[in-house]
Motif scaffolding. Structure first.
Motif, PDB file in Angstrom:
ATOM      1  N   ASN A 180      43.374  26.300  30.924  1.00  0.00           N
ATOM      2  CA  ASN A 180      42.959  27.199  32.001  1.00  0.00           C
ATOM      3  C   ASN A 180      43.286  28.626  31.591  1.00  0.00           C
ATOM      4  O   ASN A 180      44.412  28.947  31.251  1.00  0.00           O
ATOM      5  CB  ASN A 180      43.690  26.865  33.302  1.00  0.00           C
ATOM      6  CG  ASN A 180      43.262  25.530  33.870  1.00  0.00           C
ATOM      7  OD1 ASN A 180      42.120  25.133  33.709  1.00  0.00           O
ATOM      8  ND2 ASN A 180      44.169  24.851  34.523  1.00  0.00           N
ATOM      9  N   LEU A 181      42.283  29.471  31.639  1.00  0.00           N
ATOM     10  CA  LEU A 181      42.469  30.867  31.280  1.00  0.00           C
ATOM     11  C   LEU A 181      42.523  31.723  32.537  1.00  0.00           C
ATOM     12  O   LEU A 181      41.804  31.476  33.495  1.00  0.00           O
ATOM     13  CB  LEU A 181      41.316  31.357  30.408  1.00  0.00           C
ATOM     14  CG  LEU A 181      41.125  30.669  29.060  1.00  0.00           C
ATOM     15  CD1 LEU A 181      39.881  31.218  28.375  1.00  0.00           C
ATOM     16  CD2 LEU A 181      42.329  30.855  28.185  1.00  0.00           C
ATOM     17  N   THR A 182      43.362  32.749  32.491  1.00  0.00           N
ATOM     18  CA  THR A 182      43.416  33.694  33.595  1.00  0.00           C
ATOM     19  C   THR A 182      42.234  34.657  33.474  1.00  0.00           C
ATOM     20  O   THR A 182      41.580  34.743  32.423  1.00  0.00           O
ATOM     21  CB  THR A 182      44.719  34.504  33.566  1.00  0.00           C
ATOM     22  OG1 THR A 182      44.717  35.326  32.396  1.00  0.00           O
ATOM     23  CG2 THR A 182      45.949  33.605  33.580  1.00  0.00           C
ATOM     24  N   ASN A 183      41.976  35.391  34.528  1.00  0.00           N
ATOM     25  CA  ASN A 183      40.910  36.402  34.487  1.00  0.00           C
ATOM     26  C   ASN A 183      41.172  37.420  33.383  1.00  0.00           C
ATOM     27  O   ASN A 183      40.243  37.852  32.698  1.00  0.00           O
ATOM     28  CB  ASN A 183      40.782  37.106  35.830  1.00  0.00           C
ATOM     29  CG  ASN A 183      40.133  36.237  36.883  1.00  0.00           C
ATOM     30  OD1 ASN A 183      39.443  35.281  36.564  1.00  0.00           O
ATOM     31  ND2 ASN A 183      40.361  36.569  38.133  1.00  0.00           N
ATOM     32  N   GLN A 184      42.435  37.817  33.210  1.00  0.00           N
ATOM     33  CA  GLN A 184      42.787  38.784  32.170  1.00  0.00           C
ATOM     34  C   GLN A 184      42.511  38.218  30.779  1.00  0.00           C
ATOM     35  O   GLN A 184      42.009  38.918  29.908  1.00  0.00           O
ATOM     36  CB  GLN A 184      44.263  39.194  32.286  1.00  0.00           C
ATOM     37  CG  GLN A 184      44.667  40.278  31.304  1.00  0.00           C
ATOM     38  CD  GLN A 184      43.918  41.576  31.530  1.00  0.00           C
ATOM     39  OE1 GLN A 184      43.833  42.044  32.652  1.00  0.00           O
ATOM     40  NE2 GLN A 184      43.367  42.151  30.483  1.00  0.00           N
ATOM     41  N   GLN A 185      42.817  36.953  30.559  1.00  0.00           N
ATOM     42  CA  GLN A 185      42.564  36.335  29.265  1.00  0.00           C
ATOM     43  C   GLN A 185      41.065  36.266  28.971  1.00  0.00           C
ATOM     44  O   GLN A 185      40.637  36.515  27.842  1.00  0.00           O
ATOM     45  CB  GLN A 185      43.187  34.943  29.205  1.00  0.00           C
ATOM     46  CG  GLN A 185      44.700  34.981  29.132  1.00  0.00           C
ATOM     47  CD  GLN A 185      45.319  33.607  29.326  1.00  0.00           C
ATOM     48  OE1 GLN A 185      44.896  32.850  30.190  1.00  0.00           O
ATOM     49  NE2 GLN A 185      46.306  33.293  28.508  1.00  0.00           N
ATOM     50  N   VAL A 186      40.288  35.943  29.972  1.00  0.00           N
ATOM     51  CA  VAL A 186      38.830  35.901  29.796  1.00  0.00           C
ATOM     52  C   VAL A 186      38.310  37.302  29.488  1.00  0.00           C
ATOM     53  O   VAL A 186      37.498  37.498  28.576  1.00  0.00           O
ATOM     54  CB  VAL A 186      38.130  35.315  31.048  1.00  0.00           C
ATOM     55  CG1 VAL A 186      36.622  35.477  30.950  1.00  0.00           C
ATOM     56  CG2 VAL A 186      38.509  33.857  31.232  1.00  0.00           C
ATOM     57  N   GLN A 187      38.800  38.288  30.206  1.00  0.00           N
ATOM     58  CA  GLN A 187      38.387  39.669  29.961  1.00  0.00           C
ATOM     59  C   GLN A 187      38.776  40.094  28.545  1.00  0.00           C
ATOM     60  O   GLN A 187      37.982  40.736  27.852  1.00  0.00           O
ATOM     61  CB  GLN A 187      39.013  40.602  30.991  1.00  0.00           C
ATOM     62  CG  GLN A 187      38.523  42.025  30.857  1.00  0.00           C
ATOM     63  CD  GLN A 187      39.033  42.927  31.965  1.00  0.00           C
ATOM     64  OE1 GLN A 187      39.848  42.536  32.785  1.00  0.00           O
ATOM     65  NE2 GLN A 187      38.554  44.144  31.982  1.00  0.00           N
ATOM     66  N   ASN A 188      39.987  39.752  28.111  1.00  0.00           N
ATOM     67  CA  ASN A 188      40.417  40.086  26.753  1.00  0.00           C
ATOM     68  C   ASN A 188      39.501  39.445  25.722  1.00  0.00           C
ATOM     69  O   ASN A 188      39.161  40.063  24.710  1.00  0.00           O
ATOM     70  CB  ASN A 188      41.858  39.650  26.510  1.00  0.00           C
ATOM     71  CG  ASN A 188      42.863  40.581  27.126  1.00  0.00           C
ATOM     72  OD1 ASN A 188      42.559  41.705  27.498  1.00  0.00           O
ATOM     73  ND2 ASN A 188      44.087  40.109  27.266  1.00  0.00           N
ATOM     74  N   GLU A 189      39.108  38.200  25.953  1.00  0.00           N
ATOM     75  CA  GLU A 189      38.196  37.510  25.034  1.00  0.00           C
ATOM     76  C   GLU A 189      36.887  38.276  24.907  1.00  0.00           C
ATOM     77  O   GLU A 189      36.397  38.505  23.803  1.00  0.00           O
ATOM     78  CB  GLU A 189      37.900  36.087  25.521  1.00  0.00           C
ATOM     79  CG  GLU A 189      39.051  35.127  25.404  1.00  0.00           C
ATOM     80  CD  GLU A 189      39.450  34.812  23.969  1.00  0.00           C
ATOM     81  OE1 GLU A 189      38.574  34.748  23.080  1.00  0.00           O
ATOM     82  OE2 GLU A 189      40.648  34.628  23.734  1.00  0.00           O
ATOM     83  N   LEU A 190      36.316  38.654  26.044  1.00  0.00           N
ATOM     84  CA  LEU A 190      35.037  39.353  26.034  1.00  0.00           C
ATOM     85  C   LEU A 190      35.151  40.730  25.388  1.00  0.00           C
ATOM     86  O   LEU A 190      34.291  41.127  24.594  1.00  0.00           O
ATOM     87  CB  LEU A 190      34.488  39.473  27.454  1.00  0.00           C
ATOM     88  CG  LEU A 190      34.134  38.146  28.131  1.00  0.00           C
ATOM     89  CD1 LEU A 190      33.783  38.375  29.596  1.00  0.00           C
ATOM     90  CD2 LEU A 190      33.015  37.442  27.395  1.00  0.00           C
TER      91      LEU A 190
END
Length: 58
Positions: free
Chosen positions: A2-12
């Motif tokens: 499970n990824l946090t919103n911040q982790q998803v944003q960092n990925e993008l």
């Protein structure tokens, strides 16, 4: 996983920064050394999780 919103944003953000760096390098606007430094800085600014598993982003 499970990824946090911040982790998803960092990925993008990391992926976009990587693509831009590669484009600048391909056009000859930056040197390979500068591209490598940018990649290192991008990893610090946008710590990727998933992209670390992909060889083209290393």
């Amino acid at each position: 996983m499970n990824l946090t919103n911040q982790q998803v944003q960092n990925e993008l953000l990391f992926q976009k920064a990587h693509e831009l760096t590669q484009e600048l390098l391909a056009k000859g606007l930056i040197t390979p050394e500068v591209a490598q430094r940018l990649e290192q800085e991008n990893r610090q600014s946008f710590p990727p999780l998933l992209t670390e598993l992909m060889p083209e982003y290393r």
